[in-house]
Motif scaffolding. Structure first.
Motif, PDB file in Angstrom:
ATOM      1  N   UNK A  24       0.815  -1.332  -0.117  1.00  0.00           N
ATOM      2  CA  UNK A  24      -0.118   0.046  -0.135  1.00  0.00           C
ATOM      3  C   UNK A  24       0.925   1.275  -0.127  1.00  0.00           C
ATOM      4  N   UNK A  25       2.183   1.114   0.589  1.00  0.00           N
ATOM      5  CA  UNK A  25       2.884   2.336   0.741  1.00  0.00           C
ATOM      6  C   UNK A  25       3.408   2.753  -0.767  1.00  0.00           C
TER       7      UNK A  25
ATOM      8  N   UNK B 269       3.341   5.964  -5.587  1.00  0.00           N
ATOM      9  CA  UNK B 269       2.948   6.053  -6.897  1.00  0.00           C
ATOM     10  C   UNK B 269       2.084   7.125  -7.222  1.00  0.00           C
ATOM     11  N   UNK B 270       0.985   7.200  -6.254  1.00  0.00           N
ATOM     12  CA  UNK B 270       0.102   8.272  -6.406  1.00  0.00           C
ATOM     13  C   UNK B 270       0.638   9.564  -6.284  1.00  0.00           C
TER      14      UNK B 270
ATOM     15  N   UNK C 234      -6.428   2.832   1.395  1.00  0.00           N
ATOM     16  CA  UNK C 234      -7.652   3.762   1.912  1.00  0.00           C
ATOM     17  C   UNK C 234      -7.146   4.451   2.946  1.00  0.00           C
ATOM     18  N   UNK C 235      -6.567   3.765   3.923  1.00  0.00           N
ATOM     19  CA  UNK C 235      -6.422   4.593   5.392  1.00  0.00           C
ATOM     20  C   UNK C 235      -5.264   5.534   4.991  1.00  0.00           C
ATOM     21  N   UNK C 236      -4.280   5.303   4.201  1.00  0.00           N
ATOM     22  CA  UNK C 236      -3.213   6.204   3.945  1.00  0.00           C
ATOM     23  C   UNK C 236      -3.621   7.482   3.439  1.00  0.00           C
ATOM     24  N   UNK C 237      -4.656   7.090   2.247  1.00  0.00           N
ATOM     25  CA  UNK C 237      -5.081   8.253   1.109  1.00  0.00           C
ATOM     26  C   UNK C 237      -5.991   9.030   2.172  1.00  0.00           C
TER      27      UNK C 237
ATOM     28  N   UNK D 141     -10.950  11.300  -0.686  1.00  0.00           N
ATOM     29  CA  UNK D 141     -12.373  10.759  -0.597  1.00  0.00           C
ATOM     30  C   UNK D 141     -12.460   9.196  -1.140  1.00  0.00           C
ATOM     31  N   UNK D 142     -12.849   8.131  -0.483  1.00  0.00           N
ATOM     32  CA  UNK D 142     -12.328   6.814  -1.041  1.00  0.00           C
ATOM     33  C   UNK D 142     -13.781   6.283  -1.394  1.00  0.00           C
TER      34      UNK D 142
END
Ligand code: DGY
Length: 317
Positions: free
Chosen positions: A104-105, A110-111, A161-164, A170-171
């Motif tokens: 996820x990291x 990348x995002x 999702x938690x990181x974002x 907004x997920x």
């Protein structure tokens, strides 16, 4: 009592090798060109492999009867023909969950790299082309307030999702079934592709590979994404129709892509290299000390459990 023989075809962290050697008589075959065949496996009761080695029906049929378990040093197991293994009574184990945070990291990285054009900035500086601060240099997008669509809300998707959420995104998510409120944390579930795609200003692919998701992100679905979308893939390259994504990157319908995985890797569509609006990594999702050691231990524990006649928690299928 003699220890069971296990063949290891993946380069394991030293701590995991030491751990495996306390349990098994380990035979290493860790050349990058994996070449072990029935003759090498002759007395092995377990095989510890990875996602770069295919176990198709033919290879599984060629294994001697002594092999009781194949454990893969990966969460993904699409490289192993599970029904063929089951038909031979061979258990298959994988390494889910322990790599989720690290993967996820990389997704979040990348995002950020895509939104803020980090690859372009680094290349500019290294090429000696930086002329100092400029008001219009490498203008990117702020993530705060943007909608992130997560395709596949398993453990990796939920950590992303938690990181974002921490970045103020907004997920939205697309998953076979809706998560319960304790896992959903306010994320918005879509029961169809159309509304999910339309909502995704940034889309991250986090679903498993395999036949069911092959080329899921194709030209038709890309057309349903908002213009200027960012596309990120840390799952499997097979989820994307590369020709369609490259065309959309060229037209700028897709503003940017961040890719850690490629269809047919380590080969990949070389047209990505011509695109400034793609940031490309060599399948590094789980490449942290923490994840790799935990993966190794879990893969080893799966073999040990099967050889002791127990059902491992990481049994596939
Ligand atoms: C995994 O664990 O599935 C990684 O992508 C490595 O194959």
């Amino acid at each position: 009592m003699s220890k069971p023989t296990v063949i290891v075809t993946v380069r394991l962290p030293e701590a995991v090798k030491a751990y495996a050697e306390t349990l098994f008589d380990v035979r290493y075959d860790t050349t990058d060109v994996l070449r072990h065949g029935p003759a090498d496996v002759v007395d092995a009761r377990g095989i510890l492999t990875s996602s770069i080695e295919r176990y198709d029906a033919g290879k599984i049929a060629s294994l001697p009867d002594c092999v009781q378990v194949i454990s893969t040093f990966s969460a993904g197991f699409e490289h192993i023909d599970i029904p063929a293994a089951q038909a031979r009574g061979i258990a298959v184990c994988n390494t889910p969950d322990v790599l989720s945070i690290s993967t996820a990291e990389i997704g979040m990285q990348l995002i950020l790299m895509a939104a803020r054009r980090a690859g372009e900035g680094e290349r500019l500086l290294r090429a000696g082309l930086w002329k100092g601060w400029q008001p219009d240099l490498l203008i990117g997008l702020q993530l705060h307030g943007k909608r992130l669509g997560i395709f596949g809300m398993g453990s990796i998707g939920r950590h992303l999702a938690r990181m974002a959420r921490g970045f103020g995104m907004e997920i939205h998510y697309r998953n076979r079934s809706r998560l319960g409120p304790s896992l959903e944390h306010g994320a918005i579930w879509h029961d169809n592709d159309d509304s999910f795609l339309a909502a995704s200003e940034v889309i991250s692919l986090n679903a498993p590979g395999g036949g069911g998701t092959r080329h899921w992100l194709n030209a038709a679905r890309i057309a349903k994404l908002p213009a200027g979308v960012i596309v990120v893939n840390t799952a499997r390259g097979s989820l994307i129709d590369d020709a369609a994504l490259i065309a959309a990157l060229k037209s700028r319908h897709v503003r940017y892509a961040g890719l850690d995985v490629f269809d047919g890797e380590p080969d990949f569509n070389r047209f990505y290299l011509d695109l400034d609006n793609a940031v490309l990594l060599p399948h590094m999702g789980s490449s942290t000390v923490e994840a790799r050691e935990a993966m190794g231990r879990l893969a080893v524990d799966g073999i040990a459990a099967v050889l002791e006649g127990k059902r491992p928690g990481n049994l596939v299928g």
